[in-house]
Design a protein around this motif. Structure first.
Motif, mmCIF file in Angstrom:
data_model
loop_
_atom_site.group_PDB
_atom_site.id
_atom_site.type_symbol
_atom_site.label_atom_id
_atom_site.label_comp_id
_atom_site.label_asym_id
_atom_site.label_seq_id
_atom_site.Cartn_x
_atom_site.Cartn_y
_atom_site.Cartn_z
ATOM 1 N N LEU A 289 0.823 -1.206 0.000
ATOM 2 C CA LEU A 289 0.000 0.000 0.000
ATOM 3 C C LEU A 289 0.862 1.263 0.000
ATOM 4 C CD1 LEU A 289 -2.859 -1.034 2.447
ATOM 5 C CD2 LEU A 289 -3.080 -0.516 0.006
ATOM 6 N N ALA A 290 2.037 1.164 0.595
ATOM 7 C CA ALA A 290 2.942 2.316 0.600
ATOM 8 C C ALA A 290 3.422 2.670 -0.806
ATOM 9 C CB ALA A 290 4.142 2.029 1.504
ATOM 10 N N ARG A 291 3.256 1.727 -1.758
ATOM 11 C CA ARG A 291 3.699 1.970 -3.133
ATOM 12 C C ARG A 291 2.542 2.011 -4.121
ATOM 13 N NH1 ARG A 291 9.301 -1.328 -4.013
ATOM 14 N NH2 ARG A 291 10.045 -1.399 -1.867
ATOM 15 N N ALA A 292 1.317 1.802 -3.667
ATOM 16 C CA ALA A 292 0.186 1.620 -4.568
ATOM 17 C C ALA A 292 -0.370 2.935 -5.075
ATOM 18 C CB ALA A 292 -0.922 0.825 -3.866
ATOM 19 N N GLY A 293 -0.890 2.883 -6.311
ATOM 20 C CA GLY A 293 -1.598 4.022 -6.873
ATOM 21 C C GLY A 293 -3.091 3.922 -6.661
ATOM 22 N N ALA A 294 -3.605 2.687 -6.530
ATOM 23 C CA ALA A 294 -5.030 2.463 -6.311
ATOM 24 C C ALA A 294 -5.214 1.058 -5.751
ATOM 25 C CB ALA A 294 -5.829 2.627 -7.600
ATOM 26 N N VAL A 295 -6.378 0.843 -5.135
ATOM 27 C CA VAL A 295 -6.747 -0.457 -4.592
ATOM 28 C C VAL A 295 -8.128 -0.822 -5.123
ATOM 29 C CG1 VAL A 295 -7.405 -1.717 -2.490
ATOM 30 C CG2 VAL A 295 -5.370 -0.271 -2.495
ATOM 31 N N VAL A 296 -8.270 -2.065 -5.541
ATOM 32 C CA VAL A 296 -9.585 -2.637 -5.867
ATOM 33 C C VAL A 296 -9.879 -3.662 -4.785
ATOM 34 C CG1 VAL A 296 -10.968 -3.885 -7.566
ATOM 35 C CG2 VAL A 296 -9.133 -2.357 -8.332
ATOM 36 N N CYS A 297 -11.022 -3.502 -4.088
ATOM 37 C CA CYS A 297 -11.293 -4.417 -2.973
ATOM 38 C C CYS A 297 -12.786 -4.563 -2.734
ATOM 39 C CB CYS A 297 -10.586 -3.939 -1.699
ATOM 40 S SG CYS A 297 -11.340 -2.500 -0.929
ATOM 41 N N HIS A 298 -13.119 -5.382 -1.758
ATOM 42 C CA HIS A 298 -14.490 -5.753 -1.417
ATOM 43 C C HIS A 298 -15.125 -4.790 -0.420
ATOM 44 C CE1 HIS A 298 -11.793 -7.136 1.611
ATOM 45 N NE2 HIS A 298 -12.726 -7.618 2.372
ATOM 46 N N ALA A 299 -14.454 -3.702 -0.106
ATOM 47 C CA ALA A 299 -14.918 -2.726 0.897
ATOM 48 C C ALA A 299 -14.915 -3.308 2.296
ATOM 49 C CB ALA A 299 -16.300 -2.158 0.548
ATOM 50 N N GLY A 300 -14.027 -4.259 2.545
ATOM 51 C CA GLY A 300 -13.808 -4.688 3.920
ATOM 52 C C GLY A 300 -13.205 -3.532 4.707
ATOM 53 N N HIS A 301 -13.669 -3.338 5.928
ATOM 54 C CA HIS A 301 -13.261 -2.158 6.689
ATOM 55 C C HIS A 301 -11.753 -2.107 6.893
ATOM 56 C CE1 HIS A 301 -13.220 0.683 10.164
ATOM 57 N NE2 HIS A 301 -14.229 1.198 9.509
ATOM 58 N N ASN A 302 -11.143 -3.250 7.145
ATOM 59 C CA ASN A 302 -9.708 -3.288 7.400
ATOM 60 C C ASN A 302 -8.923 -2.810 6.173
ATOM 61 O OD1 ASN A 302 -7.851 -4.099 9.567
ATOM 62 N ND2 ASN A 302 -7.084 -5.585 8.105
ATOM 63 N N THR A 303 -9.230 -3.378 5.006
ATOM 64 C CA THR A 303 -8.509 -3.010 3.788
ATOM 65 C C THR A 303 -8.771 -1.556 3.419
ATOM 66 O OG1 THR A 303 -8.548 -5.280 2.958
ATOM 67 C CG2 THR A 303 -8.210 -3.540 1.340
ATOM 68 N N VAL A 304 -10.015 -1.109 3.535
ATOM 69 C CA VAL A 304 -10.351 0.277 3.218
ATOM 70 C C VAL A 304 -9.547 1.245 4.087
ATOM 71 C CG1 VAL A 304 -12.173 2.010 3.453
ATOM 72 C CG2 VAL A 304 -12.619 -0.124 2.231
ATOM 73 N N CYS A 305 -9.535 0.980 5.400
ATOM 74 C CA CYS A 305 -8.834 1.900 6.301
ATOM 75 C C CYS A 305 -7.328 1.873 6.069
ATOM 76 C CB CYS A 305 -9.165 1.568 7.756
ATOM 77 S SG CYS A 305 -10.833 2.067 8.232
ATOM 78 N N GLU A 306 -6.769 0.714 5.786
ATOM 79 C CA GLU A 306 -5.330 0.643 5.524
ATOM 80 C C GLU A 306 -4.974 1.386 4.238
ATOM 81 O OE1 GLU A 306 -4.266 -3.469 5.701
ATOM 82 O OE2 GLU A 306 -4.368 -3.537 7.899
ATOM 83 N N ALA A 307 -5.835 1.277 3.212
ATOM 84 C CA ALA A 307 -5.579 2.013 1.975
ATOM 85 C C ALA A 307 -5.653 3.522 2.213
ATOM 86 C CB ALA A 307 -6.586 1.594 0.903
ATOM 87 N N LEU A 308 -6.691 3.958 2.914
ATOM 88 C CA LEU A 308 -6.852 5.393 3.144
ATOM 89 C C LEU A 308 -5.776 5.931 4.078
ATOM 90 C CD1 LEU A 308 -10.743 5.582 3.412
ATOM 91 C CD2 LEU A 308 -9.296 6.173 1.459
ATOM 92 N N TRP A 309 -5.319 5.122 5.007
ATOM 93 C CA TRP A 309 -4.195 5.523 5.865
ATOM 94 C C TRP A 309 -2.999 5.926 5.006
ATOM 95 C CZ3 TRP A 309 -3.221 5.880 11.161
ATOM 96 C CH2 TRP A 309 -1.880 5.924 11.545
ATOM 97 N N HIS A 310 -2.806 5.201 3.909
ATOM 98 C CA HIS A 310 -1.701 5.490 3.001
ATOM 99 C C HIS A 310 -2.086 6.502 1.915
ATOM 100 C CE1 HIS A 310 -0.224 1.707 4.804
ATOM 101 N NE2 HIS A 310 0.971 2.180 4.519
ATOM 102 N N GLY A 311 -3.305 7.068 1.978
ATOM 103 C CA GLY A 311 -3.728 8.054 0.993
ATOM 104 C C GLY A 311 -3.997 7.470 -0.377
ATOM 105 N N VAL A 312 -4.410 6.191 -0.422
ATOM 106 C CA VAL A 312 -4.620 5.508 -1.695
ATOM 107 C C VAL A 312 -6.122 5.430 -2.001
ATOM 108 C CG1 VAL A 312 -4.262 3.362 -2.977
ATOM 109 C CG2 VAL A 312 -2.528 4.137 -1.345
ATOM 110 N N PRO A 313 -6.565 5.915 -3.152
ATOM 111 C CA PRO A 313 -7.986 5.841 -3.509
ATOM 112 C C PRO A 313 -8.397 4.425 -3.879
ATOM 113 C CG PRO A 313 -6.743 6.773 -5.316
ATOM 114 C CD PRO A 313 -5.768 6.613 -4.186
ATOM 115 N N LEU A 314 -9.712 4.189 -3.868
ATOM 116 C CA LEU A 314 -10.214 2.823 -3.998
ATOM 117 C C LEU A 314 -11.282 2.673 -5.071
ATOM 118 C CD1 LEU A 314 -10.395 3.303 -0.410
ATOM 119 C CD2 LEU A 314 -9.888 0.914 -0.859
ATOM 120 N N VAL A 315 -11.337 1.464 -5.635
ATOM 121 C CA VAL A 315 -12.501 0.966 -6.357
ATOM 122 C C VAL A 315 -13.098 -0.111 -5.462
ATOM 123 C CG1 VAL A 315 -13.345 -0.258 -8.393
ATOM 124 C CG2 VAL A 315 -11.505 1.439 -8.619
#
Length: 404
Positions: A289-315
């Protein structure tokens, strides 16, 4: 010093936030232990933590596989009747033994491990709620009084079997402290039960003891990295979706690389064989996530929060349970776009990826939410709240303000 016992279900996303809080408490000199399924807990704690065994159903075991056509109130009924209530009944004896042996000053019960709150109440131990998802705060049942009454009755019957029949607290919401591992910038203002006890501490992000290996030299600095993950509870349900993600990634191979967490992937693929899409059974999510440009995920709370912690937008493509609520929070915050899990095509996924990668507003929103997470304090803030609870009969307004 005090003793804290975390009671957790056998769900990775519910255990992860407690690891950082437990480590923070231990660093402050407190004694910390967990009650849960050892085969899940011990690898996650690096085998160094005190774990009291509690039997517990894995999601998908013992008839807890929800049919795909069960949705809405029916899905909620299925979750409680087929998973959460049986889980509580299985965990109750082990939780009682853990409390008797460890003698905690505070039990920290996951919101879906309601045996923790019910047993603590019966044994006269202070307890806090660990809320790893904010779905229960949205007042979703306010417009469904019959469903709300049914769930209240179900929990009352459960209390009669494993708790104190004279007790009155909702086992999902401690009467003293509810730790919400999010912020109002993402979740919005709490409108459901427990609003006056909810403390938004932000995500508890901590290094994990055993991250899987990853071929870091596979990443091309000239292309953006997209991480695709459907979480540990959706194994086997996402084959079609992952295939469409793969196709969308290949169509954009000139500008992105796709890393897929796919439980069905071979454990040791040859990274050199495919420079565009890399599928692995497990990936080191936080470092990626520290290197990611975007995340595609199931909207699990854990993954969403970890992505946003790193400032990464989501699908986000919600599958079940609280995930539609979390997906709506992401979209409302401006930090991502939503697609339909069961129907999204490669073209639709590609358009969604283009949107979050190329429109700077989504990344700006993700960074704004991430900043709110850091300001909330995370694991140290949660640990301070728990210290106050351990040292007082109730958390006063003055005390909780000092813990901010």
């Amino acid at each position: 010093m005090s003793r804290f016992l975390f009671v957790v279900p056998p769900l990775v996303g519910h255990i992860n936030p407690t690891l950082g809080v437990g480590a923070e408490l231990a660093a402050r000199g407190h004694e910390v232990a967990w009650a849960g399924l050892p085969e899940v807990l011990e690898p996650m704690t690096g085998g160094r933590a005190t774990v009291f065994p509690c039997a517990g159903l894995r999601l998908g075991a013992g008839g807890a596989v929800r049919p795909p056509d069960v949705r809405g109130p029916g899905a909620l009924k299925f979750l409680w009747e087929r998973f959460l209530v049986p889980l509580a009944e299985e965990m109750a004896p082990g939780t009682e033994r853990a409390v008797a042996r460890f003698r905690p000053d505070v039990v920290v019960a996951d919101q879906q491990a309601v045996a923790g709150g019910l047993v603590a109440e019966r044994m006269g131990v202070r307890w806090a709620t660990s809320a790893t998802t904010s779905a229960e705060f949205s007042g979703a049942l306010d417009g469904m009084p019959k469903v709300d009454a049914w769930l209240t009755g179900l929990l009352g019957e459960l209390r009669g079997r494993i708790g104190d029949p004279k007790g009155a607290a909702d086992p999902r919401f401690s009467p003293r402290l509810v730790l919400a591992f999010t912020t109002e910038e993402l979740a919005g203002r709490a409108t459901g039960r427990g609003g006056d006890r909810i403390r938004f501490v932000g995500p508890s992000i901590a290094a994990r003891p055993a991250e899987p290996d990853f071929p870091w030299d596979w990443l091309d600095p000239a292309r953006r990295t997209v991480l695709v993950s459907l979480g540990t509870a959706n194994a086997g349900a996402g084959d079609r979706f992952l295939a469409q993600c793969r196709a969308a990634g290949r169509l954009r191979a000139d500008r992105l690389q796709m890393v897929m967490a796919d439980p069905a992937a071979p454990p040791d693929p040859d990274p050199a064989a495919d420079r565009d899409v890399l599928a692995l059974p497990y990936v080191p999510q936080l470092p990626l996530l520290a290197r990611a440009g975007a995340v595609v995920c199931h909207a699990g709370h854990n993954t969403v929060c970890e992505a946003l912690w790193h400032g990464v937008p989501l699908v986000v493509a919600p599958v079940r349970d609280d995930q539609p609520v979390v997906a709506a929070q992401v979209v409302d915050a401006g930090a991502g776009v939503r697609v339909r899990f069961g129907r999204a095509t490669a073209a639709q996924l590609g358009t969604a990826l283009d949107t979050v990668l190329d429109h700077p507003g989504h990344r700006s929103a993700a960074e704004r939410v991430g900043a709110s997470f850091r300001a909330a304090g995370g694991a140290p803030a949660a640990a301070t709240r728990l210290e106050h609870l351990a040292g007082t009969a109730a958390v006063s307004t003055e005390t909780t303000e000092e813990a901010r």
